[in-house]
Design a protein around this motif. Sequence first.
Motif, short mmCIF file in Angstrom:
data_model
loop_
_atom_site.label_atom_id
_atom_site.label_comp_id
_atom_site.label_asym_id
_atom_site.label_seq_id
_atom_site.Cartn_x
_atom_site.Cartn_y
_atom_site.Cartn_z
N ASN A 1 41.54 37.20 34.03
CA ASN A 1 42.93 36.82 33.85
C ASN A 1 43.09 35.31 33.97
O ASN A 1 42.25 34.64 34.59
CB ASN A 1 43.80 37.55 34.89
CG ASN A 1 45.25 37.65 34.49
OD1 ASN A 1 45.71 36.93 33.61
ND2 ASN A 1 45.97 38.55 35.13
N ASN B 1 45.48 32.63 35.51
CA ASN B 1 46.59 32.31 36.40
C ASN B 1 46.04 31.44 37.54
O ASN B 1 44.83 31.25 37.65
CB ASN B 1 47.26 33.59 36.94
CG ASN B 1 46.27 34.52 37.60
OD1 ASN B 1 45.38 34.08 38.32
ND2 ASN B 1 46.40 35.82 37.35
N LYS C 1 45.60 32.04 40.66
CA LYS C 1 44.70 32.77 41.55
C LYS C 1 43.30 32.87 40.94
O LYS C 1 42.30 32.68 41.64
CB LYS C 1 45.25 34.18 41.84
CG LYS C 1 44.36 34.99 42.78
CD LYS C 1 44.95 36.36 43.06
CE LYS C 1 44.03 37.18 43.97
NZ LYS C 1 44.58 38.53 44.23
N THR D 1 44.98 36.65 29.54
CA THR D 1 45.81 37.55 30.34
C THR D 1 45.71 38.97 29.78
O THR D 1 45.39 39.16 28.61
CB THR D 1 47.28 37.12 30.35
OG1 THR D 1 47.84 37.36 29.04
CG2 THR D 1 47.44 35.64 30.72
N ASP E 1 46.20 45.81 40.57
CA ASP E 1 45.83 44.42 40.74
C ASP E 1 44.88 43.96 39.64
O ASP E 1 43.67 44.16 39.72
CB ASP E 1 45.19 44.21 42.13
CG ASP E 1 44.93 42.74 42.44
OD1 ASP E 1 45.12 41.90 41.54
OD2 ASP E 1 44.55 42.45 43.59
N SER F 1 44.85 40.72 38.73
CA SER F 1 45.12 39.29 38.86
C SER F 1 43.92 38.39 38.57
O SER F 1 44.08 37.24 38.20
CB SER F 1 45.66 38.98 40.26
OG SER F 1 44.75 39.38 41.26
#
Length: 248
Positions: free
Chosen positions: A167, A169, A171, A199, A235, A237
Motif C-alpha cells: 500500500n 501511505n 505508514k 493502494t 488491515d 495498511s
Amino acid sequence: MTSTVNTIDPAEVDKFQAMAAEWWDPNGKFKPLHMLNPCRLDYITQQIAAEYDRDLKAPLPFQGLRILDIGCGGGLLSEPMARLGATVVGADAAERNIPVAQIHAEQSGLTIDYRCTTAEAMAEAGETFDVILNMEVVEHVADPLGYLTACQQMLKPGGLMICSTLNRNPKSYFVAIIGAEHIMRWLPKGTHEWDKFITPDELYELLGNAGLTPVDRKGFVFNPLAWTWRISDKDLSVNYVTSSLKPA
C-alpha cells in the motif's frame, strides 16, 4: 490480441540480480520473504482450493493445475506449488535468479520449468495457466496496467490470479522503507520505491481495466512483538493481497 508492451524496469531487475545468490538464506537479504512465506502460502493454497474445489488434505491437491509463478525469484513459492502436485512454470526477468532456482529445485527433487522471460513474452507466445501467482512484483514494473494485462491474457477463462503488493501511505513508507531497509536492514537501501506502491483501490481498478474481476483482498500484518505474520480482513495498511478471476 496479445500485449507487446515491455513493462520491465531495468533498474529494478538489477536490484534483484545483485541479491540472487541469497534467495534461500533465511537470514539473508530475503529474510522478510522467508518470514512472510507461511502466511502467503496459507492465503494462496486456500484461494486455489476454494476456486478449484480441491481438498488440501489430499496427497497432491493441485494435480492437474498449471500454475505460473511470475517474478519467481529463487522459487520460494514455486517449490511448495510443485510439492502440492501442480505443474509449475517459474518466470523471472532477472537472469541470475534462474540457475539459483533450478539448482535448489533439483536438490529438493522437484521438477519445475524455470525460465528467464517476461509476462509479455509469455503472453505473446500463447502460454496459458489455471493460476498465476503475482506476488510482490507489480510495484517493480514500469507499466502496471500493461503488465497486469499480459498476465490476464495468460489466464484460462475462469482462471485465478493472486496478486500482492504494498500500500502507499505514510505508514507503509515508515514500515517498508525506513523500518525494513534503514533500521532493521532486512533489505538493501533502495529495494523499494514508495511512489511505486499501489493502494488497494488503485490495484482493484488496474485489475478491472486489465480484464479481471477482483473477488477478494486481505492484509498481511506483521506483529513485531510475536515476530509473526497473520492474515487480516481489515488491515491492508502495508502489505496486502488480492484474488481476481478471468471471466469464463
